[in-house]
Motif scaffolding. Structure first.
Motif, PDB file in Angstrom:
ATOM      1  N   UNK A  66       0.874  -1.213  -0.043  1.00 19.31           N
ATOM      2  CA  UNK A  66      -0.164  -0.017   0.046  1.00 19.31           C
ATOM      3  C   UNK A  66       0.790   1.166   0.033  1.00 19.31           C
ATOM      4  N   UNK A  67       1.757   1.400   0.954  1.00 20.08           N
ATOM      5  CA  UNK A  67       2.591   2.439   0.903  1.00 20.08           C
ATOM      6  C   UNK A  67       3.647   2.771  -0.107  1.00 20.08           C
ATOM      7  N   UNK A  68       4.069   1.515  -0.525  1.00 17.89           N
ATOM      8  CA  UNK A  68       5.091   1.634  -1.435  1.00 17.89           C
ATOM      9  C   UNK A  68       4.816   1.040  -2.826  1.00 17.89           C
ATOM     10  N   UNK A  69       4.133   0.294  -2.959  1.00 11.84           N
ATOM     11  CA  UNK A  69       3.812  -0.183  -4.385  1.00 11.84           C
ATOM     12  C   UNK A  69       2.593   0.825  -4.827  1.00 11.84           C
ATOM     13  N   UNK A  70       1.438   0.856  -4.421  1.00 17.25           N
ATOM     14  CA  UNK A  70       0.365   1.744  -4.695  1.00 17.25           C
ATOM     15  C   UNK A  70       0.628   3.153  -4.212  1.00 17.25           C
ATOM     16  N   UNK A  71       1.002   3.466  -3.070  1.00 17.62           N
ATOM     17  CA  UNK A  71       1.284   5.141  -2.921  1.00 17.62           C
ATOM     18  C   UNK A  71       2.596   5.592  -3.396  1.00 17.62           C
ATOM     19  N   UNK A 124      -2.003  11.145  -1.739  1.00 23.85           N
ATOM     20  CA  UNK A 124      -2.644   9.868  -1.882  1.00 23.85           C
ATOM     21  C   UNK A 124      -3.005   9.424  -0.598  1.00 23.85           C
ATOM     22  N   UNK A 125      -4.137   8.989  -0.355  1.00 29.01           N
ATOM     23  CA  UNK A 125      -4.839   8.544   0.862  1.00 29.01           C
ATOM     24  C   UNK A 125      -5.089   6.890   0.620  1.00 29.01           C
ATOM     25  N   UNK A 126      -4.265   6.180   1.529  1.00 23.75           N
ATOM     26  CA  UNK A 126      -4.592   4.655   1.483  1.00 23.75           C
ATOM     27  C   UNK A 126      -5.282   4.161   2.450  1.00 23.75           C
ATOM     28  N   UNK A 127      -6.360   3.683   2.212  1.00 17.79           N
ATOM     29  CA  UNK A 127      -7.051   2.827   3.084  1.00 17.79           C
ATOM     30  C   UNK A 127      -6.963   1.701   3.340  1.00 17.79           C
ATOM     31  N   UNK A 128      -6.379   1.163   4.437  1.00 15.68           N
ATOM     32  CA  UNK A 128      -5.939  -0.131   5.011  1.00 15.68           C
ATOM     33  C   UNK A 128      -6.817  -1.012   5.793  1.00 15.68           C
ATOM     34  N   UNK A 129      -7.523  -0.350   6.632  1.00 19.84           N
ATOM     35  CA  UNK A 129      -8.634  -0.579   7.421  1.00 19.84           C
ATOM     36  C   UNK A 129      -9.744   0.274   7.857  1.00 19.84           C
ATOM     37  N   UNK A 130     -10.813  -0.479   8.310  1.00 16.44           N
ATOM     38  CA  UNK A 130     -12.044   0.612   8.589  1.00 16.44           C
ATOM     39  C   UNK A 130     -12.690   0.237  10.091  1.00 16.44           C
ATOM     40  N   UNK A 141      10.265  -7.535  -1.109  1.00 16.53           N
ATOM     41  CA  UNK A 141      10.603  -7.406   0.380  1.00 16.53           C
ATOM     42  C   UNK A 141      11.880  -7.985   0.357  1.00 16.53           C
ATOM     43  N   UNK A 142      12.123  -9.386  -0.035  1.00 14.83           N
ATOM     44  CA  UNK A 142      13.474 -10.078   0.245  1.00 14.83           C
ATOM     45  C   UNK A 142      14.462  -9.146  -0.479  1.00 14.83           C
ATOM     46  N   UNK A 143      14.693  -8.312  -1.420  1.00 14.17           N
ATOM     47  CA  UNK A 143      15.588  -7.541  -2.019  1.00 14.17           C
ATOM     48  C   UNK A 143      15.586  -6.331  -1.285  1.00 14.17           C
ATOM     49  N   UNK A 144      14.617  -5.708  -0.967  1.00 14.96           N
ATOM     50  CA  UNK A 144      14.676  -4.013  -0.672  1.00 14.96           C
ATOM     51  C   UNK A 144      14.557  -4.063   0.937  1.00 14.96           C
ATOM     52  N   UNK A 145      14.000  -4.912   1.597  1.00 13.52           N
ATOM     53  CA  UNK A 145      13.486  -4.759   3.038  1.00 13.52           C
ATOM     54  C   UNK A 145      14.155  -5.734   4.059  1.00 13.52           C
ATOM     55  N   UNK A 146      14.579  -7.002   3.365  1.00 10.85           N
ATOM     56  CA  UNK A 146      14.900  -7.974   4.272  1.00 10.85           C
ATOM     57  C   UNK A 146      16.202  -7.774   4.990  1.00 10.85           C
ATOM     58  N   UNK A 147      17.173  -7.003   4.155  1.00  7.09           N
ATOM     59  CA  UNK A 147      18.407  -6.630   4.695  1.00  7.09           C
ATOM     60  C   UNK A 147      18.188  -5.977   5.837  1.00  7.09           C
TER      61      UNK A 147
END
Length: 336
Positions: A140-145, A243-249, A289-295
């Motif tokens: 949501x924050x990175x791919x969509x937003x 950009x407003x990203x709705x993840x929950x309600x 995630x494995x390439x960009x966040x996992x480290x």
């Protein structure tokens, strides 16, 4: 054909929902081990994360997808004990964490080979607290937003599982973070996570506080797990083209929503769920995630906040605590 680490039991303990309702409707029962189909691993579950969608499923308002296990639990960590013949990227005995569409509240769980990540330096408990929130925030924050360095993001519920991951990832990207919390204790946690501006929504108006912090410009993105009356307020704090990203309600649908600010500011308001996404979509997120966040997880730059651990047999107490409103970070069930 499957490769199996011998010996395996024929049955396992799982959490069953007797009927929709409160935590008292949960019970432990025995069920046969799931059958392994092509592309899947059988994992001995050491720990499983507890998430708000589990609460909704227990209450009967969030049924699993047709092809998913009816057992609750969307994230697990454990050891590979069996695998389909076509799986060559995992070996028996490998330690992993994984996003699953169901089945986590059990002693054994099926995991797709392409939607799992190696634990590396992480413990089973840490691993079980990561996938659902990290997959959701990344998508949501990175791919969509497409949050960028030097942008400002407002993250509601900064000490929730979603919020705590979102703050850390946004700071790693180089964004400025504003967050809302409900107590001074939670404010201290949000500050430690790196938030630049922390607003206690019980004592301050987050619209006015956000406008003050941004010198009336507003924010480039809002990550919202709340919904309800927050939707209209999000429009007010948004900068032009935000950009407003709705993840929950959590507060339900907005009532009598004035959408004029959305049109005037040319805002984008979007959202998504994770559970119903295709294997291909989830596999793509896994690779990113494995390439960009996992480290960053391996070196401790990003880490989950573990609040409490409960044995699987104490699942009722875990759900009661989740619904208490006192939770900071994650609840994890263990099979110890």
């Amino acid at each position: 054909m499957t490769h199996v680490q011998q010996p395996l039991p024929t049955a396992m303990t799982v959490v069953n929902i007797i009927e929709p309702g409160g935590p008292e409707k949960l019970q432990l029962i025995e069920k046969p081990l799931p059958r392994i189909s092509a592309g899947y691993l059988l994992v001995k579950v050491e720990a499983a994360g507890v998430n708000r969608p589990d609460i909704f499923q227990r209450k009967g308002s969030y049924p699993p997808p047709p092809d998913a296990s009816p057992i609750m639990g969307l994230e697990i960590a454990g050891t590979v004990v069996a695998k389909a013949d076509d799986v060559d990227n995992w070996q028996l005995g490998d330690r992993l964490c994984a996003l699953v569409a169901g089945g986590g509240y059990a002693e054994y769980c099926l995991v797709h080979k392409d939607i799992a990540l190696p634990l590396g330096n992480l413990s089973f408990i840490e691993g079980a607290a990561i996938p659902e929130n990290l997959f959701t925030v990344w998508a949501n924050m990175c791919q969509i937003g497409q949050l960028k360095e030097d942008e400002t993001v407002l993250i509601h519920g900064g000490t929730s599982g979603i919020g705590s991951v979102a703050i850390q990832l946004a700071k790693a990207i180089g964004a400025t973070v504003i967050t809302t919390v409900g107590s001074e204790e939670k404010a201290s946690v949000a500050k430690a996570l790196g938030a630049d501006c922390i607003i206690n929504y019980r004592t301050d108006d987050f619209v006015e506080a956000t406008k003050t912090f941004t010198l009336s410009r507003g924010v480039d993105m809002v990550i919202d797990i709340i919904g309800g009356d927050y939707v209209a307020k999000n429009y007010l704090v948004a900068a032009k083209f935000a950009r407003i990203i709705q993840i929950g309600m959590m507060k339900g649908n907005p009532e009598q929503l004035n959408m004029m600010p959305l049109m005037v500011k040319r805002l984008t308001h979007t959202g998504s769920t994770m559970r119903s996404r295709s294997i291909e979509e989830k596999a793509q997120i896994t690779r990113e995630l494995q390439s960009q966040v996992w480290p960053m997880l391996q070196n401790g730059k990003i880490k989950p906040i573990i609040n409490k651990c409960y044995a699987l047999s104490k699942v009722k107490e875990a759900h009661e605590y989740m619904e208490s409103g006192e939770l900071i970070g994650k609840i994890v069930l263990t099979n110890k």
